[in-house]
Design a protein around this motif. Structure first.
Motif, PDB file in Angstrom:
ATOM      1  N   GLY A  47      39.500  19.933  47.757  1.00 59.12           N
ATOM      2  CA  GLY A  47      38.843  18.866  48.502  1.00 59.12           C
ATOM      3  C   GLY A  47      38.309  19.359  49.831  1.00 59.12           C
ATOM      4  N   HIS A  48      39.127  20.138  50.556  1.00 59.16           N
ATOM      5  CA  HIS A  48      38.676  20.723  51.819  1.00 59.16           C
ATOM      6  C   HIS A  48      37.449  21.613  51.599  1.00 59.16           C
ATOM      7  N   LEU A  49      37.506  22.416  50.527  1.00 58.98           N
ATOM      8  CA  LEU A  49      36.430  23.352  50.245  1.00 58.98           C
ATOM      9  C   LEU A  49      35.121  22.625  49.949  1.00 58.98           C
ATOM     10  N   ALA A  50      35.205  21.552  49.170  1.00 52.30           N
ATOM     11  CA  ALA A  50      33.995  20.786  48.846  1.00 52.30           C
ATOM     12  C   ALA A  50      33.357  20.217  50.107  1.00 52.30           C
ATOM     13  N   ARG A  51      34.181  19.675  51.001  1.00 49.30           N
ATOM     14  CA  ARG A  51      33.648  19.127  52.248  1.00 49.30           C
ATOM     15  C   ARG A  51      33.058  20.232  53.129  1.00 49.30           C
ATOM     16  N   ALA A  52      33.704  21.408  53.108  1.00 45.36           N
ATOM     17  CA  ALA A  52      33.213  22.521  53.921  1.00 45.36           C
ATOM     18  C   ALA A  52      31.866  23.021  53.401  1.00 45.36           C
ATOM     19  N   ALA A  53      31.724  23.123  52.085  1.00 41.95           N
ATOM     20  CA  ALA A  53      30.472  23.610  51.511  1.00 41.95           C
ATOM     21  C   ALA A  53      29.313  22.687  51.867  1.00 41.95           C
ATOM     22  N   GLU A  54      29.591  21.402  51.928  1.00 44.58           N
ATOM     23  CA  GLU A  54      28.543  20.437  52.282  1.00 44.58           C
ATOM     24  C   GLU A  54      28.265  20.423  53.783  1.00 44.58           C
ATOM     25  N   GLY A  55      29.267  20.707  54.601  1.00 40.50           N
ATOM     26  CA  GLY A  55      29.126  20.519  56.041  1.00 40.50           C
ATOM     27  C   GLY A  55      28.868  21.757  56.867  1.00 40.50           C
ATOM     28  N   LEU A  56      29.001  22.957  56.268  1.00 44.37           N
ATOM     29  CA  LEU A  56      28.870  24.175  57.066  1.00 44.37           C
ATOM     30  C   LEU A  56      27.479  24.347  57.656  1.00 44.37           C
ATOM     31  N   THR A  57      26.451  23.936  56.926  1.00 35.99           N
ATOM     32  CA  THR A  57      25.100  24.114  57.464  1.00 35.99           C
ATOM     33  C   THR A  57      24.890  23.273  58.716  1.00 35.99           C
ATOM     34  N   VAL A  73      36.895  29.703  56.766  1.00 43.49           N
ATOM     35  CA  VAL A  73      37.320  30.959  56.155  1.00 43.49           C
ATOM     36  C   VAL A  73      38.841  31.085  56.191  1.00 43.49           C
ATOM     37  N   ARG A  74      39.467  30.662  57.282  1.00 42.90           N
ATOM     38  CA  ARG A  74      40.919  30.733  57.373  1.00 42.90           C
ATOM     39  C   ARG A  74      41.575  29.872  56.285  1.00 42.90           C
ATOM     40  N   GLY A  75      41.073  28.683  56.090  1.00 45.37           N
ATOM     41  CA  GLY A  75      41.605  27.840  55.028  1.00 45.37           C
ATOM     42  C   GLY A  75      41.321  28.407  53.662  1.00 45.37           C
ATOM     43  N   TRP A  76      40.106  28.925  53.475  1.00 45.28           N
ATOM     44  CA  TRP A  76      39.713  29.487  52.181  1.00 45.28           C
ATOM     45  C   TRP A  76      40.583  30.683  51.800  1.00 45.28           C
ATOM     46  N   VAL A  77      40.828  31.587  52.728  1.00 45.35           N
ATOM     47  CA  VAL A  77      41.603  32.800  52.425  1.00 45.35           C
ATOM     48  C   VAL A  77      43.010  32.445  51.951  1.00 45.35           C
ATOM     49  N   ALA A  78      43.636  31.453  52.578  1.00 46.41           N
ATOM     50  CA  ALA A  78      44.968  31.029  52.138  1.00 46.41           C
ATOM     51  C   ALA A  78      44.905  30.495  50.708  1.00 46.41           C
ATOM     52  N   ASP A 108      33.989  33.544  47.416  1.00 47.04           N
ATOM     53  CA  ASP A 108      34.593  34.425  48.419  1.00 47.04           C
ATOM     54  C   ASP A 108      33.561  35.354  49.038  1.00 47.04           C
ATOM     55  N   ALA A 109      32.652  35.877  48.211  1.00 47.15           N
ATOM     56  CA  ALA A 109      31.640  36.796  48.723  1.00 47.15           C
ATOM     57  C   ALA A 109      30.753  36.113  49.757  1.00 47.15           C
ATOM     58  N   SER A 110      30.494  34.826  49.558  1.00 50.57           N
ATOM     59  CA  SER A 110      29.645  34.104  50.516  1.00 50.57           C
ATOM     60  C   SER A 110      30.402  33.709  51.773  1.00 50.57           C
ATOM     61  N   LEU A 111      31.614  33.201  51.613  1.00 51.30           N
ATOM     62  CA  LEU A 111      32.361  32.748  52.781  1.00 51.30           C
ATOM     63  C   LEU A 111      32.887  33.912  53.615  1.00 51.30           C
ATOM     64  N   SER A 112      33.160  35.040  52.980  1.00 47.63           N
ATOM     65  CA  SER A 112      33.722  36.173  53.711  1.00 47.63           C
ATOM     66  C   SER A 112      32.654  36.962  54.456  1.00 47.63           C
ATOM     67  N   ALA A 113      31.397  36.804  54.054  1.00 44.50           N
ATOM     68  CA  ALA A 113      30.307  37.514  54.727  1.00 44.50           C
ATOM     69  C   ALA A 113      29.886  36.752  55.987  1.00 44.50           C
ATOM     70  N   PRO A 114      29.229  37.425  56.926  1.00 43.52           N
ATOM     71  CA  PRO A 114      28.686  36.706  58.087  1.00 43.52           C
ATOM     72  C   PRO A 114      27.719  35.617  57.637  1.00 43.52           C
ATOM     73  N   ALA A 115      27.580  34.606  58.453  1.00 44.68           N
ATOM     74  CA  ALA A 115      26.718  33.472  58.104  1.00 44.68           C
ATOM     75  C   ALA A 115      25.329  33.964  57.711  1.00 44.68           C
TER      76      ALA A 115
END
Length: 204
Positions: A14-24, A34-39, A90-97
């Motif tokens: 759920g957190h990830l879905a909201r993050a994918a929509e809101g990061l832009t 990224v900290r939440g994703w890595v865990a 992971d490849a997208s979130l771990s790379a620089p914006a």
């Protein structure tokens, strides 16, 4: 423990879905996401590894029924679908914006696919695989699988794992899960691990 892990995975999906929509709109939150994703990523990888190398092989040794074999094959096949999706995200979130293979709507689409496939897998595991394991495994089998999980996880991860496992749960649910751990460890969790975890910024 398995159900508690599944609840934590669903929470983070759920957190990830909201993050994918809101990061832009909120790129300044990328480090927290990224900290939440890595865990989430590391715990899911560990969970699948223990299942594939310890739990499901033990179930296979205890049964010869064709229907049971089909359930276990489905679990492994579904891992083979979920794990590559994790790698893509992971490849997208771990790379620089802007430097990852996916960005914006493409990342949201990849996260949506991961959400659907992992949610389906968790339901399937709870409906078919876990009842099978409970039916055929002995206490010794469960002990061996738990020992494998502890050994491969390592003590250094416990300060983050315990509060991550119960994050967002009710007091009753948390108490039920934490009862599986030794008392001295719970004392450390309440005094040190949990406060440290709460100070760490995660997700959006």
């Amino acid at each position: 423990m398995m159900l508690a892990l599944h609840a934590a995975f669903r929470r983070d999906l759920g957190h990830l879905a909201r993050a994918a929509e809101g990061l832009t709109r909120r790129p300044e939150r990328r480090a927290a996401v990224v900290r939440g994703w890595v865990a989430f990523r590391d715990e899911l990888h560990h969970h699948h590894t223990v299942e594939d190398t310890s739990l499901w092989p033990a179930v296979r040794r205890r049964t010869s029924a064709c229907a049971d074999a089909e359930v276990l094959e489905a679990m492994e096949w579904e891992h083979g679908i979920v794990d590559p999706l994790v790698e893509v995200v992971d490849a997208s979130l771990s790379a620089p914006a802007g430097a990852g293979p996916l960005d914006g709507s493409d990342l949201a689409a990849a996260v949506d696919e991961l959400h659907q496939q992992l949610s389906h897998h968790l339901r399937h595991e709870e409906q078919d695989a876990l009842p099978l394991a409970l039916r055929v495994l002995t206490a010794e089998d469960w002990h061996a699988s738990s020992a494998t999980a502890r050994k491969t996880k390592g003590l250094r991860t416990i300060p983050d794992f315990l509060p991550w496992l119960t994050d967002g749960r009710t007091a009753e649910e948390s108490a039920s899960t934490l009862a599986l751990f030794p008392g001295p460890l719970l004392a450390l969790n309440g005094r040190f691990f949990e406060p440290r975890y709460r100070r760490q910024d995660r997700w959006l």
